[in-house]
Design an enzyme around this catalytic site. Structure first.
Site, mmCIF file in Angstrom:
data_model
loop_
_atom_site.group_PDB
_atom_site.id
_atom_site.type_symbol
_atom_site.label_atom_id
_atom_site.label_comp_id
_atom_site.label_asym_id
_atom_site.label_seq_id
_atom_site.Cartn_x
_atom_site.Cartn_y
_atom_site.Cartn_z
ATOM 1 N N TYR A 153 72.275 12.824 34.008
ATOM 2 C CA TYR A 153 71.660 11.629 34.628
ATOM 3 C C TYR A 153 72.893 10.391 34.517
ATOM 4 C CZ TYR A 153 70.562 10.602 29.448
ATOM 5 O OH TYR A 153 70.589 10.462 28.028
ATOM 6 N N ARG B 202 75.339 3.076 24.966
ATOM 7 C CA ARG B 202 75.130 4.396 23.991
ATOM 8 C C ARG B 202 76.310 5.243 24.386
ATOM 9 N NH1 ARG B 202 72.341 8.512 25.759
ATOM 10 N NH2 ARG B 202 70.629 7.249 26.797
ATOM 11 N N HIS C 53 71.245 10.472 24.124
ATOM 12 C CA HIS C 53 70.117 9.791 23.603
ATOM 13 C C HIS C 53 69.627 10.340 22.324
ATOM 14 C CE1 HIS C 53 66.266 7.729 23.261
ATOM 15 N NE2 HIS C 53 65.528 9.133 22.972
HETATM 16 C C1 LIG Z 1 55.483 4.842 22.715
HETATM 17 C C2 LIG Z 1 56.723 5.865 23.077
HETATM 18 N N1 LIG Z 1 56.682 6.239 24.218
HETATM 19 C C3 LIG Z 1 57.810 7.189 24.512
HETATM 20 C C4 LIG Z 1 58.475 7.741 23.461
HETATM 21 C C5 LIG Z 1 59.678 8.842 23.840
HETATM 22 N N2 LIG Z 1 60.944 7.997 23.690
HETATM 23 C C6 LIG Z 1 61.580 8.007 22.789
HETATM 24 S S1 LIG Z 1 63.098 7.143 22.698
HETATM 25 C C7 LIG Z 1 62.596 6.574 24.362
HETATM 26 C C8 LIG Z 1 63.533 5.608 25.244
HETATM 27 C C9 LIG Z 1 63.765 4.351 24.195
HETATM 28 O O1 LIG Z 1 64.654 3.791 25.033
HETATM 29 P P1 LIG Z 1 65.213 2.296 24.288
HETATM 30 O O2 LIG Z 1 64.002 1.550 23.867
HETATM 31 O O3 LIG Z 1 66.015 1.421 25.511
HETATM 32 O O4 LIG Z 1 65.937 2.617 23.130
HETATM 33 P P2 LIG Z 1 67.183 3.511 22.775
HETATM 34 O O5 LIG Z 1 66.690 4.752 22.709
HETATM 35 O O6 LIG Z 1 68.059 3.449 24.241
HETATM 36 O O7 LIG Z 1 67.843 3.049 21.456
HETATM 37 C C10 LIG Z 1 61.489 7.323 24.709
HETATM 38 C C11 LIG Z 1 60.800 6.832 26.115
HETATM 39 C C12 LIG Z 1 58.262 7.169 22.312
HETATM 40 N N3 LIG Z 1 59.062 7.595 21.131
HETATM 41 N N4 LIG Z 1 57.244 6.160 21.946
#
Ligand SMILES: Cc1ncc(C[n+]2csc(CCOP(=O)(O)OP(=O)(O)O)c2C)c(N)n1
Length: 367
Positions: free
Chosen positions: A271, A258, A262
């Protein structure tokens, strides 16, 4: 009592077709027509510019928070390029490239991010699910749909996207298990972009690869260079062909990055190190794919200029259309319009209360 070793039969394949400069491994080059390659390039450029516009609009306060896709375009486009329109796309929240490829109008994405339900509307006859915000919640949906396809004896597949962070959720594991046991035609595309907000990949799992998690469930796992559109295409083609033939699911790990925030609500400089970002910027999927097309003689500088103009015009027109639709939906009562076919009594009551309130305030303003 024997005490020996069990050696699992499977291993993990790694696929890379274009190197960091866009040079080709001819042995692995997929057979794609010039026209198809140029369409993919157009979608990649359009997505990149559209993503930049979304960011700019968010910074101006014209749309809400969103999850930029910059850097991950190849991982998405290489995968969805092998789908038929009747196959199913089950996205998370960062799948702008995949949505654009599948035909979601840009104005819809603008509207959605500006907070209008109307933007979440799936175009007619498209087998795409809406954006899923709860991490990993979409993965079991894809397996359920794929199970339905198998049950109905159709050869359509369901492809779902998720990040490295999603592989730590129960939904991922339950979905993988069910898919393998019931041999559902599901393609699991993990975009390992190295970070789940501020959690780095090495705090997410001790596994050497994410792809190998497939082996525990009894399905093939493959790791690909996710910044190489052709590598993603090759792996996805094989996975979709297997699924259509009734041979079950596959997990594809796209190793990508990415490049931006985020979401527009965080600051990645808090970070992660600049050097890391710079190292990945050199592996940006867009110039890499462009170099490949230039080397093939399919793309020249003038073509790129024309394309940039065409893409900018398309984005401008979509923003204009989105503004017109937003103006047409400006009435606060509009929020009750598409929630239910028949509004439940308690919501009808709330709507009437709001209407009365607006009416009273309007009258107050006149006095
Ligand atoms: C069940 C849940 N827990 C926490 C969140 C908050 N949250 C949004 S995105 C994210 C990280 C996701 O990381 P990843 O799966 O690696 O996908 P990326 O964002 O890197 O595309 C979190 C913890 C959420 N949306 N849903």
């Amino acid at each position: 009592m024997p005490r020996g070793r069990i050696t699992p039969k499977n291993d993990i394949e790694y696929v890379s077709v274009l190197d960091a400069n866009g040079n080709l491994d001819e042995m692995l080059e997929p057979s794609l027509e010039e026209k198809e390659l140029l369409e993919l390039h157009r979608a990649m450029l359009l997505t990149r510019r559209f993503d930049e516009r979304l960011l700019s609009l968010q910074r101006q306060g014209k749309i809400g928070t969103f999850a930029p896709v910059k850097g991950q375009e190849a991982a998405q486009l290489g995968a969805v390029a092998v789908l038929r329109q009747s196959d199913w796309l089950v996205p998370a929240f960062r799948e702008t490239a995949a949505l654009i490829w599948r035909g979601t109008p840009l104005e819809g994405i603008f509207l959605y991010n500006a907070g209008f339900n109307e933007g979440g509307r799936i175009p007619d006859r498209k087998n795409d699910l809406p954006i899923a915000i709860p991490v990993a919640s979409q993965i079991p949906h894809a397996v359920g749909i794929a199970y339905g396809m198998k049950y109905r004896e159709k050869d359509d597949v369901a492809m779902t996207f998720f990040g490295d962070g999603a592989t730590s959720e129960g939904d991922f594991h339950e979905a993988m298990n069910f898919a393998a046991v019931f041999q559902t035609p599901t393609i699991f595309v993990c975009q390992n972009n190295q970070w789940a907000i501020s959690v780095p990949r090495d705090r997410q799992t001790k596994s050497a690869t994410l792809a190998q998690k497939a082996l525990a469930y009894g399905m093939p796992g493959v790791q690909v260079d996710g910044n190489d559109l052709l590598a993603v295409y090759v792996a996805s083609r094989a996975a979709v062909d297997r699924a259509r033939a009734g041979d079950g699911p596959t997990l594809i790990e796209c190793v990508t990055y990415r490049l931006g925030v985020h979401t527009t609500a965080d600051d990645p400089t808090k970070y992660r190190e600049d050097e890391e970002v710079e190292a990945w910027r050199e592996r940006d999927p867009l110039p890499r794919f462009q170099n490949y097309l230039v080397q093939k003689g399919f793309l020249a500088d003038e073509d790129l200029e024309t394309l940039e103009e065409e893409v900018a015009d398309k984005i401008d027109a979509a923003w204009k259309a989105a503004n017109e639709e937003m103006a047409a939906c400006a009435d606060p009562l509009h929020m009750f319009a598409h929630v239910y076919d028949t509004l439940p009594a308690y919501l009808a009551w709330q709507r009437d209360e709001l209407a009365a309130e607006i009416d009273a305030r309007g009258k107050g303003a006149d006095e």
